[in-house]
Motif scaffolding. Sequence first.
Motif, PDB file in Angstrom:
ATOM      1  N   LYS A 361      37.323  26.289 -47.950  1.00 31.88           N
ATOM      2  CA  LYS A 361      36.418  27.224 -48.608  1.00 31.88           C
ATOM      3  C   LYS A 361      35.080  26.595 -48.967  1.00 31.88           C
ATOM      4  CE  LYS A 361      38.679  26.156 -53.006  1.00 31.88           C
ATOM      5  NZ  LYS A 361      39.401  26.716 -54.177  1.00 31.88           N
ATOM      6  N   TYR A 362      34.860  25.324 -48.620  1.00 35.49           N
ATOM      7  CA  TYR A 362      33.628  24.637 -49.001  1.00 35.49           C
ATOM      8  C   TYR A 362      32.541  24.895 -47.953  1.00 35.49           C
ATOM      9  CZ  TYR A 362      36.939  22.199 -51.989  1.00 35.49           C
ATOM     10  OH  TYR A 362      37.906  21.919 -52.902  1.00 35.49           O
ATOM     11  N   VAL A 363      31.330  25.138 -48.446  1.00 39.55           N
ATOM     12  CA  VAL A 363      30.170  25.369 -47.578  1.00 39.55           C
ATOM     13  C   VAL A 363      29.054  24.440 -48.027  1.00 39.55           C
ATOM     14  CG1 VAL A 363      28.426  27.032 -46.847  1.00 39.55           C
ATOM     15  CG2 VAL A 363      30.793  27.779 -47.155  1.00 39.55           C
ATOM     16  N   ARG A 364      28.453  23.716 -47.065  1.00 41.46           N
ATOM     17  CA  ARG A 364      27.365  22.791 -47.378  1.00 41.46           C
ATOM     18  C   ARG A 364      26.032  23.451 -47.078  1.00 41.46           C
ATOM     19  NH1 ARG A 364      26.340  17.631 -43.765  1.00 41.46           N
ATOM     20  NH2 ARG A 364      25.011  19.173 -42.735  1.00 41.46           N
ATOM     21  N   LEU A 365      25.084  23.244 -48.001  1.00 46.02           N
ATOM     22  CA  LEU A 365      23.729  23.756 -47.843  1.00 46.02           C
ATOM     23  C   LEU A 365      22.740  22.589 -47.911  1.00 46.02           C
ATOM     24  CD1 LEU A 365      23.907  26.932 -50.137  1.00 46.02           C
ATOM     25  CD2 LEU A 365      24.240  26.793 -47.665  1.00 46.02           C
ATOM     26  N   ASP A 366      21.649  22.714 -47.168  1.00 47.93           N
ATOM     27  CA  ASP A 366      20.629  21.664 -47.109  1.00 47.93           C
ATOM     28  C   ASP A 366      19.290  22.198 -47.603  1.00 47.93           C
ATOM     29  OD1 ASP A 366      22.568  20.068 -45.974  1.00 47.93           O
ATOM     30  OD2 ASP A 366      21.894  20.450 -43.908  1.00 47.93           O
ATOM     31  N   ILE A 367      18.576  21.325 -48.332  1.00 52.84           N
ATOM     32  CA  ILE A 367      17.234  21.638 -48.827  1.00 52.84           C
ATOM     33  C   ILE A 367      16.307  20.482 -48.459  1.00 52.84           C
ATOM     34  CG2 ILE A 367      15.840  21.765 -50.916  1.00 52.84           C
ATOM     35  CD1 ILE A 367      17.860  23.557 -52.138  1.00 52.84           C
TER      36      ILE A 367
END
Length: 466
Positions: A361-367
């Motif tokens: 259920k983990y989602v990685r986001l990048d900034i």
Amino acid sequence: MEEDATLTAEGQTSELDRIAGAERQVADVVQQGDTPATTEIALGIWDRVLSFMESLTRPWVAYQVGIALALLLLAFVLSAVLKPRFYDWLKTREGWSKLRYRYGVMVHRRMPLILFTVLIWAVVWVLKSVTWPSRSYLLAMLASLALSWLVVVIVLRVVVNPTLRAFLRYGLWIWVTLVITGLRDDAVSLMDSMAINFGEARISLWMIAQAVVLLGLTFAITRLLSRQADARLKRSQDISPSMRVLFGKLLQVLLYTTAFFVGLRIIGFDLKGLAFLTGFIGVGLGFGLQKVVSNLVSGLIIVMDKSIKPGDVISLGETFGWINSLGARYVSVVTRDGKEFLIPNEDLITNQVVNWSHSDKYVRLDIFFGTAYGDDPHLVRKIAVEAAQSVGRVLNFPKTPVCHITGFGDSSVDYILRFWIEDPTGGLTNIRGNVYLALWDAFKAHGISLPFPQREVRMLDGEDGA
């Protein structure tokens, strides 16, 4: 004398043979459903109706009709007074189950029938106590009719589908009316005489009427059992969501198939007669039902391989949302703006689908961001991680935010900030915006500048340049 006796005996024998032959012809006509037998039965029913209409002119029958009409009018008057008050009381019933609300609405809608049933039974009880039974015969029959109609309405309230409920209600109303009025046998004979023969198979109007009512009842009971079983499966925590959907679909197919064949056997239909339909079904599947069968098979494959399940967040082309439900023909995908897309199962099999929560259920986001060359990169990385951790939906364990330098740009040191969330259904753009705001506040508090491209234009003197 002996010769006359012989002639008399021969005449009686021939007369008996003629009568027996006529009876056989009548039986054959009734069995084959020819027009004379149908007309004869219909005329018999019409004669009984005319006899009943003539009986209404008798004094002890006419006053019963008048009492029934007066009670019906009184029931409508009382209903007009009580229905608004009952509706206001019904709106205050908080915490009721859906079934109780349905019955409450049913009482509100059928209040005239309920009041008429109560009033007419009270009058019948009084008349039977003070006068002869024949003086209340018609009222007793009307009271039985009203009570039977009310029982049918109450029992069929459990049927959710309004069309099916209407079919069953009117069919059972007609049936109980025929039984109570004593016209059932004649009506059955009339409908059974209207038949069409297909070889050895015989389909009559009576068989069709039975099929409509009995199959409707069977499917209503099956639907109720299916909904109860599906609700139990959804409450089970020992079964994965995909297997719950699979078991639910298989159970529905099994129950409805069983209900169909059981209903046909109840009405006496020969199941061997269905053999000729297999050819037509094959042709239909080959030409008109290719997409339907493809979507059905694709739906079973999706459920069995657990590629997607209710609650998963997926991307398919320009559609991004979470799986609301898995249907036999389509998958319901709800987006963040409230739109619900019904995507055919075949598209999920043949096209590329991004499942953001397939394995976990983990989602990685990048900034991406940049700071000035005069700022300490070690301090920048530390502040960026702390800023991300201060946002509510960002995970700190087991996935922690990280910040890395990605390069030296023309006017800034470039960084990437990576963080994880576990609720992508809550939105991605909003969490990115919250992290950007946290970075802005943190950099402003520590005096870290966010550079932007600048250009200097110098004006040179023409003479000096010469």
